[in-house]
Write an enzyme that holds these catalytic residues in place. Structure first.
Site, PDB file in Angstrom:
ATOM      1  N   HIS A  50       0.822  -1.213   0.000  1.00 44.71           N
ATOM      2  CA  HIS A  50       0.000   0.000   0.000  1.00 44.71           C
ATOM      3  C   HIS A  50       0.853   1.258   0.000  1.00 44.71           C
ATOM      4  CE1 HIS A  50       0.442  -0.181   4.513  1.00 44.71           C
ATOM      5  NE2 HIS A  50       0.538   1.124   4.337  1.00 44.71           N
ATOM      6  N   ASP A  57       0.161  -7.670   1.479  1.00 42.95           N
ATOM      7  CA  ASP A  57       0.552  -6.253   1.503  1.00 42.95           C
ATOM      8  C   ASP A  57       2.078  -6.152   1.531  1.00 42.95           C
ATOM      9  OD1 ASP A  57       0.511  -3.528   1.668  1.00 42.95           O
ATOM     10  OD2 ASP A  57      -0.306  -3.416   3.706  1.00 42.95           O
ATOM     11  N   SER A 105       4.410   2.210   8.558  1.00 44.95           N
ATOM     12  CA  SER A 105       4.037   1.284   7.486  1.00 44.95           C
ATOM     13  C   SER A 105       5.249   0.854   6.669  1.00 44.95           C
ATOM     14  CB  SER A 105       3.025   1.927   6.539  1.00 44.95           C
ATOM     15  OG  SER A 105       1.734   1.811   7.039  1.00 44.95           O
TER      16      SER A 105
END
Length: 595
Positions: free
Chosen positions: A147, A203, A302
């Site tokens: 992402h 992801d 992230s």
């Protein structure tokens, strides 16, 4: 607009001075030489010119300015509303609260991903900045979250900052990297099963850099690893994210936090349908509802790693807004599930830098060519010289610098390594003599789980040997894999079973094809073999160069007696390793040597 633009923006305020990341029989062994002999450069397909350092620093400066202005998005992901009792798909947010400082010495593989796009306008209101964390998994490969990459042009607008535990800061003359260095991004890869709407399907993403970085890399855990995900196992997460739920400010220096792994049942109980077992894992003690008593990754983390036992067990993926909602955990992409896909990108045997494995082929007259993959076909070739003095050639990035090497054997039995010198050409290194005793030599990949390519050699007496690679063109003490291999025709490069470990293929005298699944250890190299093809595998030549079509699975090229070349695309299954074959073309009987 991209999916990244439809996500909720969580901007750092202008007061933030630093950028947060989002969310054997030794006597019979061939001799080895230690001297390096210069050799003329051989022209591989043209590598794209990377951005200048000035350009890269400009991107860093722009992203830092966006952060300081409170305009940047430190987390290109989606939010999950804290008040939802049953979290809804499509509302997740990637997010260290309660952490402690970490040095570059203890985490030399940590890198920062900076993204800045000024849209080519004078106006600053339309500028886009994004930030994530990542791990150096090879000298020129960075593992991060999908992402963080999806929908963004990281090649033209992104930059990696490595070698420092501090985030960049603006100065009167530009930007201070605090001892770090920048690197451009040559290409990006996202798991082909990734779904950007709800962050399912893996992801994970890999960025290939224009240069190899001189820092220690971090390996992914293996596919069969269950111990790392056992309830209560201690893991460490790293990042430059928010350190408080009440402030958007990121950490000036790298933070780490120790969190216990949680079972799939625990994760599913809290997140319900948003948590997908097998694809995801979660960790941490239940958040307390406030900073005090909470230890968790947060906005800006992230893409960073969740490390267990010195390997990456997860990639920071998503969590709840502000990270401290009572009972919440941090969610990570489960790397054991996707290690096969990722490893195919780390060792891709790519000669023209497009992310697909290519083919070396030499004619009977000695003319050598590089043929470039177009996915399910070969399109375009380049002449690289007279290879008549050699009777074996293998494509292999032995030093993992991101530039493919050639390992070749002279007709006199001398094994040589032809590799990029890191500056402006190629050097020839003599591995050793006596290799004429070998019937075949393969560079199947990292058989010993040390992140370095190894060598398998089949001698003329029917013994198979494993030579552990040292990452510099030399090999460690060889290990006997066994005898009785004289009747086998061996081939293979990469993972054919989908478990993330390189395997070997072998055809017997009856024309049957066997898969020998790699175990990931120097001793007991293979698990029990599996019959993959009952007949019809009596081809006149095999060429195994890895992932030819770019889907993350190892493929195989085979030439029949009529000169037709066939592509067998990998399926990632030991019992049925290939999908129906595709005809590449005819006329390949003109060649008598393949890489």
């Amino acid at each position: 607009m991209t999916s990244a633009q439809r996500r909720a923006r969580i901007a750092l305020p202008a007061a933030a001075a630093a950028l947060a990341l989002s969310g054997a029989l030794l006597g019979a062994a061939p001799a080895q030489a230690a001297d390096v002999t210069p050799a003329p450069a051989k022209q591989n397909a043209g590598k794209a010119q990377g951005p200048s350092k000035t350009d890269l620093l400009g991107r860093v400066k722009g992203s830092v300015a966006d952060v300081n202005d409170g305009e940047a998005d430190p987390n290109p992901a989606q939010e999950k509303e804290a008040e939802q009792a049953a979290p809804a798909s499509g509302t997740k947010e990637s997010y260290i609260i309660g952490g402690t400082p970490a040095t570059s010495t203890e985490a030399p593989w940590m890198v920062q991903l900076h993204y800045y796009d000024d849209k080519g306008t004078v106006e600053e209101t339309d500028d886009e900045g994004y930030f994530c964390g990542g791990s150096l998994v090879a000298p020129n490969k960075v593992l991060t979250a999908a992402h963080c990459v999806y929908g963004l042009d990281w090649v033209n607008n992104g930059v990696i900052v490595a070698g420092t535990n501090q985030v960049p800061t603006e100065t009167a003359t530009g930007v201070d990297l605090h001892g770090g260095r920048v690197a451009g991004i040559e290409r990006t890869w996202i798991s082909p099963t990734y779904n950007d709407y709800d962050l399912t399907g893996g992801d994970v993403a890999v960025l290939t850099l224009f240069e190899a970085l001189p820092y220690k890399s971090l390996q992914l855990t293996q596919s069969g690893d269950t111990a790392s995900y056992r309830e209560g196992t201690q893991a460490t997460v790293y990042g430059w994210g928010r350190t408080s739920s009440t402030s958007q400010d990121g950490a000036q220096t790298l933070q780490k936090a120790v969190v216990p792994m949680r079972s799939d049942a625990t994760c599913s109980s809290y997140f319900q349908g948003d948590f997908v077992a097998g694809q995801m894992t979660c960790a941490g003690n239940p958040a307390s509802g406030q900073d005090a008593g909470t230890v968790s990754p947060c906005n800006g983390d992230s893409g960073g790693p969740l490390v267990v036992g010195g390997r990456i067990a997860g990639v920071v993926s998503w969590g709840v807004p502000d990270c401290v909602e009572s009972g919440a955990y941090g969610v990570y992409a489960k790397t054991s599930t996707y290690v096969g896909q990722v490893n195919a990108r780390i060792d891709d045997t790519d000669l023209n830098y497009d992310g697909r494995a290519d083919l070396f082929a030499r004619t009977s007259a000695g003319d050598a060519w590089e043929y470039y993959s177009r996915g399910t076909a070969l399109g375009g070739r380049e002449y690289i010289g007279d290879y008549s003095p050699y009777n074996l050639v293998r494509q292999a990035d032995l030093d993992r610098d991101g530039v493919q090497d050639y390992l070749y054997r002279t007709t006199g039995g001398v094994l040589k390594w032809f590799h990029f010198n890191g500056v402006d050409g190629y050097d020839e290194y003599t591995v050793g003599s006596g290799w004429g005793a070998m019937k075949n030599i393969l560079v199947t990949g990292d058989m010993t789980s040390d992140a370095l390519p190894d060598l398998l050699a089949q001698d003329k007496n029917g013994y198979l040997w494993l030579y552990p690679g040292r990452g510099n063109g030399t090999f460690g003490t060889r290990v006997s894999v066994g005898s009785g291999w004289g009747v086998m025709t061996i081939t293979g490069k990469g993972d054919y079973t989908g478990d993330g470990k390189p395997d070997m293929l072998a055809r017997d005298t009856s024309g049957r094809l066997w898969v020998y699944p790699g175990r990931g250890t120097a001793t007991a190299t293979f698990t029990n073999r599996v019959l993959a093809g009952t007949s019809g595998w009596n081809f006149t030549a095999y060429a195994a160069t890895g992932d030819i079509n770019g889907d993350g699975r190892a493929d195989l090229l085979a030439r029949d007696s009529g000169g037709v070349m066939w592509l067998y695309q990998g399926r990632g299954s030991s019992t049925a390793p290939f999908v129906p074959r595709v005809k590449i073309g005819s006329g390949w009987n003109a060649f008598n040597l393949f890489g």
